[in-house]
Write a protein that holds these residues in place. Structure first.
Motif, short mmCIF file in Angstrom:
data_model
loop_
_atom_site.label_atom_id
_atom_site.label_comp_id
_atom_site.label_asym_id
_atom_site.label_seq_id
_atom_site.Cartn_x
_atom_site.Cartn_y
_atom_site.Cartn_z
N LYS A 103 0.85 -1.18 0.00
CA LYS A 103 0.00 0.00 0.00
C LYS A 103 0.89 1.23 0.00
CE LYS A 103 -3.51 -2.43 2.56
NZ LYS A 103 -4.10 -2.65 3.85
N ASP A 104 0.41 2.30 -0.62
CA ASP A 104 1.17 3.55 -0.67
C ASP A 104 1.11 4.29 0.66
OD1 ASP A 104 2.05 3.39 -3.31
OD2 ASP A 104 0.25 4.33 -4.09
N PHE A 105 2.26 4.75 1.11
CA PHE A 105 2.38 5.62 2.27
C PHE A 105 3.35 6.72 1.89
CE2 PHE A 105 1.10 1.64 4.18
CZ PHE A 105 0.20 2.05 5.17
N LYS A 106 3.21 7.88 2.48
CA LYS A 106 4.16 8.95 2.23
C LYS A 106 5.45 8.68 2.99
CE LYS A 106 1.31 12.84 1.08
NZ LYS A 106 1.02 14.24 1.31
N TYR A 107 6.55 8.91 2.33
CA TYR A 107 7.87 8.84 2.94
C TYR A 107 8.45 10.25 2.91
CZ TYR A 107 8.95 3.88 3.45
OH TYR A 107 8.99 2.58 3.87
N TYR A 108 9.03 10.64 3.99
CA TYR A 108 9.70 11.93 4.03
C TYR A 108 11.19 11.68 4.08
CZ TYR A 108 5.07 13.70 5.00
OH TYR A 108 3.74 14.00 4.90
N VAL A 109 11.91 12.39 3.26
CA VAL A 109 13.36 12.24 3.21
C VAL A 109 13.96 13.56 3.69
CG1 VAL A 109 15.35 11.86 1.73
CG2 VAL A 109 13.19 10.65 1.27
N PHE A 110 14.80 13.45 4.69
CA PHE A 110 15.47 14.63 5.23
C PHE A 110 16.94 14.55 4.84
CE2 PHE A 110 11.87 13.73 7.92
CZ PHE A 110 11.27 14.98 8.04
N GLU A 111 17.45 15.64 4.36
CA GLU A 111 18.84 15.70 3.97
C GLU A 111 19.53 16.84 4.69
OE1 GLU A 111 19.21 15.96 -0.26
OE2 GLU A 111 17.89 14.26 -0.60
N LYS A 112 20.78 16.63 4.99
CA LYS A 112 21.58 17.67 5.61
C LYS A 112 22.33 18.40 4.52
CE LYS A 112 25.10 18.48 9.08
NZ LYS A 112 25.97 17.89 10.09
N ALA A 113 22.15 19.69 4.47
CA ALA A 113 22.87 20.50 3.49
C ALA A 113 24.19 20.94 4.09
CB ALA A 113 22.03 21.72 3.09
N PHE A 114 25.26 20.71 3.39
CA PHE A 114 26.58 21.08 3.88
C PHE A 114 27.03 22.36 3.24
CE2 PHE A 114 26.36 16.56 4.57
CZ PHE A 114 26.87 16.42 5.83
#
Length: 114
Positions: A103-114
């Motif tokens: 089933k579809d679920f939202k995934y959140y991707v967090f990235e660190k900006a350097f």
């Protein structure tokens, strides 16, 4: 990761560290004519499985090695509460996972900006 246009890169040392602890991770391989044609790593906890990373030989895809590996994992852990098939980088991957009942679920991707 390049093949599916993933926006991340998982280091080999991380994979090796995880696989050195069989309580938390397992590697599954599919062979054809003595050659590895597909592999998957699952991460596991007491009641959950996370189908974390998969790779396959493009030439052997006609034999559906990814299907064989995932089918084996699902059968082996049929008594588990939840199998998370993870995020999908493209619609082909999303459709593949849906054939297994995902089933579809939202995934959140967090990235660190350097």
């Amino acid at each position: 990761m390049k093949k599916v246009n993933a926006n991340y890169c998982i280091s080999l040392p991380l994979i090796e560290d995880l696989l050195n602890d069989e309580r938390n991770a397992e590697l599954y391989l599919a062979y054809y004519n003595g050659k590895i044609v597909s592999g998957s790593i699952i991460l596991k906890s007491k009641n959950n499985i996370f189908y974390w990373i998969n790779t396959s030989d493009s030439v052997s895809l006609k034999f559906r090695p990814n299907h064989k590996v995932l089918s084996h994992i699902i059968t082996k852990y049929s008594d588990i509460d939840y199998i998370n098939l993870g995020g999908s980088h493209n619609d082909t991957l999303r459709q593949f996972k849906k054939t297994w009942g995902a089933k579809d679920f939202k995934y959140y991707v967090f990235e660190k900006a350097f």
